[in-house]
Design an enzyme around this catalytic site. Structure first.
Site, PDB file in Angstrom:
ATOM      1  N   HIS A 107       1.894   1.947  -3.453  1.00 52.12           N
ATOM      2  CA  HIS A 107       0.764   2.748  -4.061  1.00 52.12           C
ATOM      3  C   HIS A 107       0.973   4.435  -3.744  1.00 52.12           C
ATOM      4  CE1 HIS A 107      -1.529  -0.267  -5.966  1.00 52.12           C
ATOM      5  NE2 HIS A 107      -1.726  -0.841  -4.733  1.00 52.12           N
ATOM      6  N   GLU A 150       0.786  -1.342  -0.049  1.00 46.29           N
ATOM      7  CA  GLU A 150       0.009   0.043  -0.162  1.00 46.29           C
ATOM      8  C   GLU A 150       1.059   1.386   0.052  1.00 46.29           C
ATOM      9  OE1 GLU A 150      -3.001  -0.373  -0.576  1.00 46.29           O
ATOM     10  OE2 GLU A 150      -3.274  -2.535  -0.385  1.00 46.29           O
TER      11      GLU A 150
END
Length: 419
Positions: free
Chosen positions: A281, A278
């Protein structure tokens, strides 16, 4: 003529349904390449025989539903048009002189009809998920989420459609361009408020409670030069056995969210890899790239719609019961064309998404440097969701926003060999 249209549409849908049934249930099985059999990416090494059987069944049913639901939606919109229901809904909505209320009444009737038609299918999907042990949600909770969905979508739709048809009436030729300009701030606004207003309507979000794990995540974030002030967990165990984590929001409202099922069933090392993913990202600004991509796709989509709709109305307006695009009862045709374009843009969108997910995986591999935790984490994700680890190409193109688990695990194995 309308009757002939209806019969032809039903026959075409029936033929399509048969073709997809044969393709999904009898002609295609992703299988495992011989070179990967026995490896950590082979589901036979981490799933039981029962799990393998259930995974195959569940995946095929879900794939079949995916490929028939959108064409069924087109069929419904066509029926609403040729039957005159859309025209009737607009006629009923003229009980008030207020244009916004006029639109709201029409949209409520149209939304209610589609909700009722799709409810048995949605209920089947809910019971299917429960029967395969994925969903743990009680019917009352599921129904509550459906009602929230209805009203959230209704409010957004009233705003969007009211503005859209106002633009169509004010600027017949350039409405699509002005509509596109407005989608930019509106989309960013929705993404900004989603984590703090929309998402909490469905679930309870709160800061990560495991402070020891939080310290590890903050340390990992500091290593990656990321301000980790927005790590949240959400109570999903009462709804599902699946595992998940995701990035949501923009600006000050951006946050990383962990499902409590993920926290309960994965080790700290496995969770740190997911957090690394994550963070990938975040570092590569995939949310903002996604916004730019969405805006560009909206530009192309609205331009195509502005060309297709007038042509369809000019040629088939009598059969569709539409005299002018300016009348709101033309909306089902707009929705039909939009849905058609979105459906066939899925392969492109999904390809970009899979690339970004692969990049985030690579970032996590380099940041966390624990490939074994990554592999075991992916295996548990696949088991929990009864995932199809190596879907057929058509399924992958249209459905998979992430690389299939076979590819993700094999990529990590290859990285280990290179070291």
């Amino acid at each position: 003529m309308a009757k002939k249209w209806g019969i032809r549409a039903l026959v075409a849908f029936g033929i399509y349904l048969l073709i997809m049934y044969v393709y999904i249930f009898h002609l295609n099985d992703g299988g495992i390449p011989d070179s990967l059999k026995g490896s950590t990416s082979d589901p036979e090494t981490f799933m039981t025989e029962q799990e393998l059987l259930l995974s195959g069944e569940y995946s095929k049913i879900r794939n079949f539903l995916f490929f028939i639901l959108t064409p069924f939606e087109w069929l419904l919109y066509l029926f609403i048009l040729i039957s005159g229901l859309s025209y009737l809904f607009e006629k009923w909505s003229t009980v008030t002189k207020w244009k916004v209320m006029h639109n709201a009444i029409y949209l409520f009737l149209l939304s209610l009809l589609t909700f009722v038609v799709f409810f048995p299918i949605d209920y089947f999907r809910y019971t299917l998920s429960k029967s395969y042990g994925i969903s743990t949600q009680e019917f009352s909770s599921w129904m509550r989420d459906n009602i929230i969905d209805f009203w959230v979508n209704f409010v957004i739709t009233v705003i969007v459609i009211s503005v859209l048809y106002w633009l169509i009436k004010k600027s017949t030729k350039k409405w699509w361009f002005y509509a596109w300009l407005l989608t930019i701030p509106f989309s960013i606004f929705l993404m900004y408020i989603q984590p703090v207003i929309i998402d909490p309507l469905y679930n309870e979000f709160y800061p990560l409670q495991d402070k020891e794990l939080e310290a590890k995540i903050l340390s990992l974030a500091q290593e990656a030069d990321i301000p980790a002030e927005h790590v949240f967990e959400v109570n999903m165990a009462e709804k599902t056995n699946a595992l998940n984590a995701y990035v949501t929001g923009v600006g000050d409202n951006s946050r990383i969210v962990l499902w409590d099922t993920t926290l309960n069933r994965l080790s700290d090392e496995e969770i740190l890899f997911i957090m690394g993913h994550e963070m990938g990202h975040y570092v590569e600004k995939h949310i903002y790239i996604g916004i730019v991509g969405y805006v560009l796709m909206m530009f192309v989509g609205l331009w195509l719609i502005s060309k297709i709709l007038p042509w369809l109305i000019q040629r088939y307006g009598k059969e569709l019961k539409i005299k002018s695009l300016k009348q709101i009862h033309s909306l089902p045709l707009l929705l039909l064309v939009s849905s058609f374009l979105l459906f066939f843009s899925n392969p492109f969108y999904n390809a970009v998404s899979r690339y970004q997910e692969a990049r985030a995986d690579q970032f996590a591999i380099e940041l966390v440097e624990d490939p074994n935790a990554a592999i075991s984490g992916f295996q548990k994700l696949a088991k929990a969701g009864l995932s199809e680890v190596n879907p057929p190409a058509l399924i992958k193109w249209f459905r998979y926003t992430h690389p299939p688990m076979l590819e993700r695990i094999n990529t990590i194995e290859e990285s280990i060999k290179q070291k």
